[in-house]
Design a protein around this motif. Structure first.
Motif, PDB file in Angstrom:
ATOM      1  N   ALA A  76       0.833  -1.200   0.000  1.00 56.44           N
ATOM      2  CA  ALA A  76       0.000   0.000   0.000  1.00 56.44           C
ATOM      3  C   ALA A  76       0.869   1.252   0.000  1.00 56.44           C
ATOM      4  N   LEU A  77       1.959   1.198   0.787  1.00 58.89           N
ATOM      5  CA  LEU A  77       2.871   2.338   0.834  1.00 58.89           C
ATOM      6  C   LEU A  77       3.476   2.592  -0.543  1.00 58.89           C
ATOM      7  N   ARG A  78       3.912   1.518  -1.184  1.00 58.67           N
ATOM      8  CA  ARG A  78       4.603   1.679  -2.469  1.00 58.67           C
ATOM      9  C   ARG A  78       3.669   2.190  -3.556  1.00 58.67           C
ATOM     10  N   ARG A  79       2.365   1.972  -3.375  1.00 55.58           N
ATOM     11  CA  ARG A  79       1.411   2.486  -4.350  1.00 55.58           C
ATOM     12  C   ARG A  79       1.477   4.000  -4.432  1.00 55.58           C
ATOM     13  N   LYS A  80       1.810   4.648  -3.317  1.00 58.70           N
ATOM     14  CA  LYS A  80       1.811   6.116  -3.383  1.00 58.70           C
ATOM     15  C   LYS A  80       3.207   6.706  -3.513  1.00 58.70           C
ATOM     16  N   ILE A  81       4.207   5.827  -3.638  1.00 60.78           N
ATOM     17  CA  ILE A  81       5.569   6.308  -3.852  1.00 60.78           C
ATOM     18  C   ILE A  81       6.097   5.712  -5.148  1.00 60.78           C
ATOM     19  N   GLY A  82       6.363   6.575  -6.131  1.00 60.77           N
ATOM     20  CA  GLY A  82       6.968   6.068  -7.367  1.00 60.77           C
ATOM     21  C   GLY A  82       8.472   6.153  -7.269  1.00 60.77           C
ATOM     22  N   ILE A  83       9.171   5.147  -7.816  1.00 62.86           N
ATOM     23  CA  ILE A  83      10.625   5.246  -7.831  1.00 62.86           C
ATOM     24  C   ILE A  83      11.130   4.929  -9.232  1.00 62.86           C
ATOM     25  N   VAL A  84      12.132   5.669  -9.662  1.00 60.88           N
ATOM     26  CA  VAL A  84      12.739   5.426 -10.970  1.00 60.88           C
ATOM     27  C   VAL A  84      14.231   5.192 -10.729  1.00 60.88           C
ATOM     28  N   PHE A  85      14.748   4.162 -11.393  1.00 65.95           N
ATOM     29  CA  PHE A  85      16.123   3.742 -11.131  1.00 65.95           C
ATOM     30  C   PHE A  85      17.072   4.183 -12.243  1.00 65.95           C
ATOM     31  N   GLN A  86      18.345   4.163 -11.901  1.00 64.57           N
ATOM     32  CA  GLN A  86      19.380   4.500 -12.867  1.00 64.57           C
ATOM     33  C   GLN A  86      19.301   3.593 -14.104  1.00 64.57           C
ATOM     34  N   ASP A  98       2.234  -2.029 -21.980  1.00 62.93           N
ATOM     35  CA  ASP A  98       1.996  -3.041 -20.939  1.00 62.93           C
ATOM     36  C   ASP A  98       2.854  -2.772 -19.702  1.00 62.93           C
ATOM     37  N   ASN A  99       4.058  -2.263 -19.907  1.00 62.39           N
ATOM     38  CA  ASN A  99       4.876  -1.844 -18.777  1.00 62.39           C
ATOM     39  C   ASN A  99       4.128  -0.806 -17.939  1.00 62.39           C
ATOM     40  N   VAL A 100       3.470   0.119 -18.644  1.00 64.84           N
ATOM     41  CA  VAL A 100       2.817   1.220 -17.943  1.00 64.84           C
ATOM     42  C   VAL A 100       1.507   0.776 -17.278  1.00 64.84           C
ATOM     43  N   THR A 101       0.794  -0.166 -17.901  1.00 64.54           N
ATOM     44  CA  THR A 101      -0.523  -0.537 -17.361  1.00 64.54           C
ATOM     45  C   THR A 101      -0.465  -1.681 -16.348  1.00 64.54           C
ATOM     46  N   LEU A 102       0.676  -2.376 -16.253  1.00 60.50           N
ATOM     47  CA  LEU A 102       0.734  -3.557 -15.372  1.00 60.50           C
ATOM     48  C   LEU A 102       0.295  -3.245 -13.934  1.00 60.50           C
ATOM     49  N   ALA A 103       0.976  -2.278 -13.324  1.00 60.31           N
ATOM     50  CA  ALA A 103       0.680  -2.006 -11.915  1.00 60.31           C
ATOM     51  C   ALA A 103      -0.738  -1.444 -11.702  1.00 60.31           C
ATOM     52  N   PRO A 104      -1.173  -0.485 -12.531  1.00 61.31           N
ATOM     53  CA  PRO A 104      -2.556  -0.004 -12.324  1.00 61.31           C
ATOM     54  C   PRO A 104      -3.598  -1.129 -12.417  1.00 61.31           C
ATOM     55  N   ARG A 146      12.252   7.615 -19.888  1.00 62.02           N
ATOM     56  CA  ARG A 146      10.985   8.365 -19.853  1.00 62.02           C
ATOM     57  C   ARG A 146       9.815   7.409 -19.636  1.00 62.02           C
ATOM     58  N   VAL A 147       9.884   6.224 -20.264  1.00 59.61           N
ATOM     59  CA  VAL A 147       8.824   5.234 -20.047  1.00 59.61           C
ATOM     60  C   VAL A 147       8.814   4.795 -18.583  1.00 59.61           C
ATOM     61  N   ALA A 148      10.011   4.632 -18.008  1.00 61.59           N
ATOM     62  CA  ALA A 148      10.077   4.226 -16.600  1.00 61.59           C
ATOM     63  C   ALA A 148       9.402   5.279 -15.714  1.00 61.59           C
ATOM     64  N   ILE A 149       9.583   6.552 -16.076  1.00 60.83           N
ATOM     65  CA  ILE A 149       8.927   7.617 -15.305  1.00 60.83           C
ATOM     66  C   ILE A 149       7.405   7.520 -15.486  1.00 60.83           C
ATOM     67  N   ALA A 150       6.983   7.306 -16.736  1.00 59.53           N
ATOM     68  CA  ALA A 150       5.540   7.177 -17.001  1.00 59.53           C
ATOM     69  C   ALA A 150       4.970   5.984 -16.246  1.00 59.53           C
ATOM     70  N   ARG A 151       5.739   4.893 -16.196  1.00 59.09           N
ATOM     71  CA  ARG A 151       5.271   3.697 -15.494  1.00 59.09           C
ATOM     72  C   ARG A 151       5.028   4.007 -14.012  1.00 59.09           C
ATOM     73  N   ALA A 152       5.933   4.785 -13.425  1.00 57.41           N
ATOM     74  CA  ALA A 152       5.760   5.157 -12.022  1.00 57.41           C
ATOM     75  C   ALA A 152       4.573   6.118 -11.868  1.00 57.41           C
ATOM     76  N   LEU A 153       4.446   7.067 -12.812  1.00 56.69           N
ATOM     77  CA  LEU A 153       3.363   8.050 -12.712  1.00 56.69           C
ATOM     78  C   LEU A 153       1.989   7.415 -12.882  1.00 56.69           C
ATOM     79  N   ALA A 154       1.935   6.300 -13.591  1.00 55.80           N
ATOM     80  CA  ALA A 154       0.649   5.646 -13.853  1.00 55.80           C
ATOM     81  C   ALA A 154      -0.029   5.215 -12.556  1.00 55.80           C
ATOM     82  N   MET A 155       0.754   5.045 -11.498  1.00 56.92           N
ATOM     83  CA  MET A 155       0.169   4.676 -10.206  1.00 56.92           C
ATOM     84  C   MET A 155      -0.317   5.903  -9.442  1.00 56.92           C
ATOM     85  N   GLU A 156      -0.211   7.071 -10.083  1.00 59.20           N
ATOM     86  CA  GLU A 156      -0.604   8.334  -9.465  1.00 59.20           C
ATOM     87  C   GLU A 156      -0.010   8.497  -8.071  1.00 59.20           C
ATOM     88  N   PRO A 157       1.312   8.456  -8.003  1.00 61.71           N
ATOM     89  CA  PRO A 157       1.979   8.538  -6.700  1.00 61.71           C
ATOM     90  C   PRO A 157       1.905   9.961  -6.134  1.00 61.71           C
TER      91      PRO A 157
END
Lengths: 247, 235
Positions: A76-86, A98-104, A146-157
């Motif tokens: 639940a915590l991770r749902r509201k925290i997006g992280i993007v890695f090196q 599919d990368n972006v929609t998986l978690a939502p 940029r996709v990794a950022i979008a993937r994190a943003l898709a969870m609306e962190p």
């Protein structure tokens, strides 16, 4: 009341103490940049915030909730925290969308159609709408990030953690990623950014923290840190960065 | 020389034994398909159990390790005897009155699941930890990360070694002849004993070879595709 607050956070890997009694406050809608040499504890600090690492001592509060008492629902915590890695860490067996929609779809149980619509909007926003059905290995490093950022943003962190997200990129690809982060800051996203891009930190941060051997040895507004650093170690670090042409 | 040709490669014996051996070989095919499906599913489950984190899962992990050690180390023919003759002797309802064919499937599945578990496990471990970390940090649970991120990548990577094990399984379906399954080798043996001619064994061999060659070529093909893709990624 800060959105994120760390009190006396200590973390060691074996004998190697990576964070020592770290205190940090991050206000909502603020951007905090962590600077410092590799190995100074920047990444570990970010990972402690979404419980990828468990702190040894001290307390972390996120959004009014203590996360270090072992009682918190990690997922639940991770749902509201997006992280993007090196290293982007996109899922190579899935298309961009599919990368972006998986978690939502799997975590927030958004319907497939809604998740795809939202993902398309996000891809549009990062300028990669036409890559939706490509696999990650067909994209450049900057596009993948940029996709990794979008993937994190898709969870609306409510909080984004960026861990040296441009360090693995060719210099000409750094700008496209930083532009996106800048836009994100303008929307009021709360962010903690570990970075070696000093001019970017100076421009986008509300507060800059200099980490040195696991300690935040100096923090303040970017003008102060970059123009009038108080600590000799900060000055030394910035002089080396300057010499390397990175400031 | 003429003797050898007559005893092993007699065209007449070939024609006469072919229908019976073919009937038997259809049993080999059935054994193979059923066992392969069971092996694919069970081995994945055991591989996942072996990778479970945490101290609570220690007994389960230990059980999985004992299982793979035992059945990888025991010759299939022994397992076939133990299952095919041992289980009926136990007089356990539902377990002691099965057909020899079913015992054959059980023996093959027990042994090959142990091999394939190790193949899957290698695949799961080859997926970089950062993939799991990325999945978990998006809020996916341990199981969701396994199901959607780790296992799909692991399975793709182990398809060639999996197919190799299946070539072995196909051939080893012949071994369950020892517990009285009327598969191709048994048919061939019967013909051979009745006619003092070994051509029927050659017939059975031809069937096996015809079955395994395409699978082996297909496996090579997959490996080549992968190598090409990996080289392309390097450049």
């Amino acid at each position: 009341m800060s959105f994120v607050s760390l009190r006396n956070v200590t973390k060691a890997f074996g004998d190697n103490v990576v964070l020592r009694d770290v205190d940090l406050q991050v206000d909502e809608h603020n951007v905090v940049c962590l600077i410092g040499a590799s190995g100074s504890g920047k990444s570990t600090l970010l990972r402690c915030l979404n419980l990828l690492e468990v702190v040894d001592r001290g307390e972390i509060e996120v959004d009014g909730q203590t996360i270090t008492n072992g009682q918190v629902d990690v997922n639940a915590l991770r749902r509201k925290i997006g992280i993007v890695f090196q290293a982007y860490n996109l899922f190579p067996h899935m298309t961009v969308i599919d990368n972006v929609t998986l978690a939502p779809t799997k975590v927030r149980r958004v319907s497939k159609a809604d998740a795809r619509d939202r993902a398309k909007d996000l891809l549009e926003r990062i300028g990669l709408a036409e890559k939706a059905d490509e696999f990650p290995d067909r994209l450049s490093g900057g596009q993948q990030q940029r996709v990794a950022i979008a993937r994190a943003l898709a969870m609306e962190p409510k909080l984004m953690l960026l861990d040296e997200i441009t360090s693995a990129l060719d210099p000409q690809l750094v700008a496209e990623v930083l532009t996106l982060v800048r836009e994100l800051a303008e929307t009021g996203m709360t962010m903690i950014i570990a970075t070696h891009e000093m001019s970017f930190a100076r421009e986008v941060a509300n507060k800059v923290c200099f980490l040195d051997e696991g300690v935040i040895s100096e923090e303040g507004p970017p003008e102060q840190i970059f123009s009038a650093p108080q600590q000799p170690r900060t000055r030394e670090f910035l002089a080396r960065v300057l010499a390397a042409g990175r400031l | 020389m003429h003797e050898v040709l007559q005893k092993f490669f007699s065209p007449h014996a070939f024609r006469v034994s072919l229908p019976d051996v073919w009937t038997g070989f259809q049993l080999n095919l059935k054994l193979m398909v059923i066992a392969e499906v069971l092996v694919l599913v069970l081995a994945l489950a055991i591989a996942v159990v072996r990778g479970l984190p945490g101290r609570g899962a220690t007994p389960l992990r230990a059980l999985a390790i004992v299982y793979t050690d035992v059945f990888r180390g025991t010759p299939l023919i022994l397992v076939a005897f133990l299952v095919g003759f041992g289980l009926p002797g136990l007089n356990i309802k539902g377990l002691s009155t099965l057909s020899n064919f079913t015992y054959g499937v059980i023996a093959l599945t027990l042994v090959y699941t142990a091999y394939v578990t190790e193949v899957y496990r290698a695949g799961i471990e080859s997926v970089h930890p950062s993939q799991r970390m990325a999945a978990r940090s998006l809020g996916l649970s341990y199981w969701q990360a396994m199901r959607y991120v780790v296992i799909p990548q692991a399975v793709r990577r182990v398809i060639p070694p999996l197919l190799n094990d299946f070539v072995g399984l196909q051939k080893d379906t012949a071994l369950v002849t020892v517990i009285g399954v009327a598969e191709s080798v048994q048919q061939a043996q019967q013909f051979s004993q009745n006619n003092f001619n070994f051509t029927s064994y050659v017939v059975a061999a031809v069937f096996f070879i015809l079955l395994t060659i395409p699978l082996a070529r297909f496996t090579d093909h997959l490996i080549r595709i992968r190598e090409r893709r990996e080289r392309a990624q390097l450049t």
